[in-house]
Motif scaffolding. Structure first.
Motif, PDB file in Angstrom:
ATOM      1  N   GLN A  37      17.555 -61.113 -16.333  1.00 10.60           N
ATOM      2  CA  GLN A  37      16.831 -60.840 -16.923  1.00 10.60           C
ATOM      3  C   GLN A  37      15.569 -60.468 -16.592  1.00 10.60           C
ATOM      4  OE1 GLN A  37      16.654 -64.174 -20.263  1.00 10.60           O
ATOM      5  NE2 GLN A  37      17.303 -65.626 -18.595  1.00 10.60           N
ATOM      6  N   LYS A  80      23.816 -57.288 -20.984  1.00 11.85           N
ATOM      7  CA  LYS A  80      22.797 -58.718 -21.825  1.00 11.85           C
ATOM      8  C   LYS A  80      22.398 -59.931 -20.644  1.00 11.85           C
ATOM      9  CE  LYS A  80      23.532 -56.628 -25.969  1.00 11.85           C
ATOM     10  NZ  LYS A  80      23.894 -56.405 -27.405  1.00 11.85           N
ATOM     11  N   ARG A 177      10.443 -74.193 -28.038  1.00 11.91           N
ATOM     12  CA  ARG A 177      11.901 -74.031 -27.358  1.00 11.91           C
ATOM     13  C   ARG A 177      11.937 -75.048 -25.891  1.00 11.91           C
ATOM     14  NH1 ARG A 177      13.011 -72.223 -21.928  1.00 11.91           N
ATOM     15  NH2 ARG A 177      14.858 -70.158 -22.322  1.00 11.91           N
ATOM     16  N   MET A 197      16.686 -69.861 -27.679  1.00 16.72           N
ATOM     17  CA  MET A 197      16.229 -68.691 -27.463  1.00 16.72           C
ATOM     18  C   MET A 197      16.466 -68.634 -25.927  1.00 16.72           C
ATOM     19  SD  MET A 197      12.580 -67.602 -28.323  1.00 16.72           S
ATOM     20  CE  MET A 197      12.292 -68.205 -30.401  1.00 16.72           C
ATOM     21  N   SER A 200      13.581 -64.393 -22.287  1.00 10.64           N
ATOM     22  CA  SER A 200      13.001 -63.674 -22.157  1.00 10.64           C
ATOM     23  C   SER A 200      12.056 -63.384 -23.927  1.00 10.64           C
ATOM     24  CB  SER A 200      14.459 -62.849 -21.876  1.00 10.64           C
ATOM     25  OG  SER A 200      14.995 -62.525 -22.646  1.00 10.64           O
ATOM     26  N   GLU A 201      12.783 -63.914 -24.469  1.00 12.81           N
ATOM     27  CA  GLU A 201      12.219 -63.803 -26.529  1.00 12.81           C
ATOM     28  C   GLU A 201      10.929 -64.668 -26.711  1.00 12.81           C
ATOM     29  OE1 GLU A 201      16.093 -63.961 -28.638  1.00 12.81           O
ATOM     30  OE2 GLU A 201      16.887 -62.578 -27.336  1.00 12.81           O
ATOM     31  N   ILE A 204       7.630 -62.792 -28.332  1.00 12.70           N
ATOM     32  CA  ILE A 204       8.156 -62.447 -29.690  1.00 12.70           C
ATOM     33  C   ILE A 204       7.767 -64.033 -30.560  1.00 12.70           C
ATOM     34  CG2 ILE A 204      10.496 -62.896 -30.174  1.00 12.70           C
ATOM     35  CD1 ILE A 204       7.646 -59.796 -31.585  1.00 12.70           C
ATOM     36  N   GLY A 205       8.738 -64.979 -29.757  1.00 11.10           N
ATOM     37  CA  GLY A 205       9.153 -65.911 -30.246  1.00 11.10           C
ATOM     38  C   GLY A 205       7.194 -66.890 -31.390  1.00 11.10           C
TER      39      GLY A 205
END
Length: 340
Positions: A37, A80, A177, A197, A200-201, A204-205
């Motif tokens: 990822q 994914k 997180r 999450m 990789s997210e 945006i978080g």
């Protein structure tokens, strides 16, 4: 004079040559696909996990004389993120470099790979592979269809848009997180608002306000550019309550189908990457401090007293819950605690 019998004999001999396994391997090398990822780069620059994958691929090709090649697919471009572990188990994906805690819902024992305050230093992490816990953990994964080739450990840091996160009381009311079920459980018990999450997210978080703080490997916090929004950084250099096992793995189905010399090449190349993986992780811990400090973040380091508070909380919450899952989880935790 060539007779029909001579021509047929020559054709038969040629057919045998073409069908020879050695010739086939030389003409058409076996390709293994490795998905992860993390951001892509080169063998010398970029995310440490990607560099490990690319160096491993080059070593495998060298050891097999080109008969076995590994193609690296970064940024989950092949598959994914959360599907990769399961796909490796089933043989639908050849290889991955994946945080094992992502597989906790499928294989509860893998939550040990991100157990809060269980591993708190690289010296301790380095002992796992040859200790009883490492042997038993590897055997369990092999039963599930996964073989560890390289034990990759990463120390974690905390990037915060709000106050510094040093002790459990600091996460109360903070959207954070954690990166794994057990880590999240510990944070929730301390009053945090947990968001689940993949790393990789995280950007945006933080950008949207869904997160106020994020804990992840130093390498990830560099690669995913959270320095743009961080006011306080709790560094992971030297010690941390967040250590994650992100091994380089291969499908047992795929591995068992390879000839013995290629199996040996994979294992040897994987083992050869361990020293580099530790060195790269430690270097990224220091680089993280430089990158975030240059952006104006205040840098904080954990003390042994801080770690004691996290361990006390983890023991009463996440550790207790994990041990209650099944007998093997309880045994794994006991063995892991013996690695000092």
């Amino acid at each position: 004079m060539l007779t029909r019998r001579h021509l047929l004999g020559a054709a038969t001999a040629m057919g045998g040559l073409i069908a020879s396994p050695a010739v086939l391997r030389a003409q058409a090398p076996r390709i293994l696909k490795l998905s992860h990822q993390f951001p892509g780069g080169t063998a010398d620059e970029g995310d440490a996990r990607d560099r490990i994958a690319r160096r491993f691929a080059a070593d495998v090709e060298k050891r097999t004389g080109g008969g076995l090649q590994v193609q690296v697919y970064p940024t989950s471009s092949l598959m994914k993120t959360l599907a990769q572990f399961s796909a490796v188990r089933k043989g639908a994906l050849d290889m991955s470099l994946v945080p094992l805690s992502y597989a906790g819902g499928e294989v509860p024992e893998t939550n040990l790979a991100l157990m809060p305050a269980l591993v708190t230093s690289y010296d301790q992490a380095a002992k796992w592979r040859t200790a009883k816990i490492g042997e038993d953990f590897s055997a369990m994964l092999a039963e599930k269809g996964v073989i560890i080739l390289t034990w990759i450990w990463q120390s974690g840091a905390v990037a915060s848009k709000v106050k510094p996160i040093l002790v459990p009381d600091d996460v109360k009311g903070v959207k954070i997180r954690g990166g794994g079920r057990e880590m999240d459980m510990m944070f929730q018990s301390a009053g945090a608002i947990v968001s689940t999450m993949p790393s990789s997210e995280m950007y945006i978080g933080m950008q949207t306000g869904a997160l106020e703080a994020a804990v992840s490997a130093s390498t990830s916090l560099i690669s995913f550019r959270l320095d743009e929004m961080t006011k306080n950084l709790t560094a992971g250099r030297g010690r941390s309550f967040w250590f994650i096992l992100e091994p380089l793995i291969v499908s047992k189905i795929v591995f068992d189908a390879l000839p013995p010399e290629q199996q040996k090449a994979l294992r040897d190349a994987g083992q050869a990457m361990e020293a580099f993986s530790f060195a790269a992780a430690k270097a990224d811990d220091e680089e993280l401090v430089k990158v975030y400090g240059a952006r104006g973040a205040q840098v904080h380091d954990l003390t042994d007293a801080h770690l004691d508070k996290w361990r006390d909380l983890a023991r009463a919450t996440a550790w207790k819950d994990f041990a209650g899952k099944n007998a093997r989880c309880a045994e794994f935790l006991k063995l892991a605690e013996q690695v000092s």
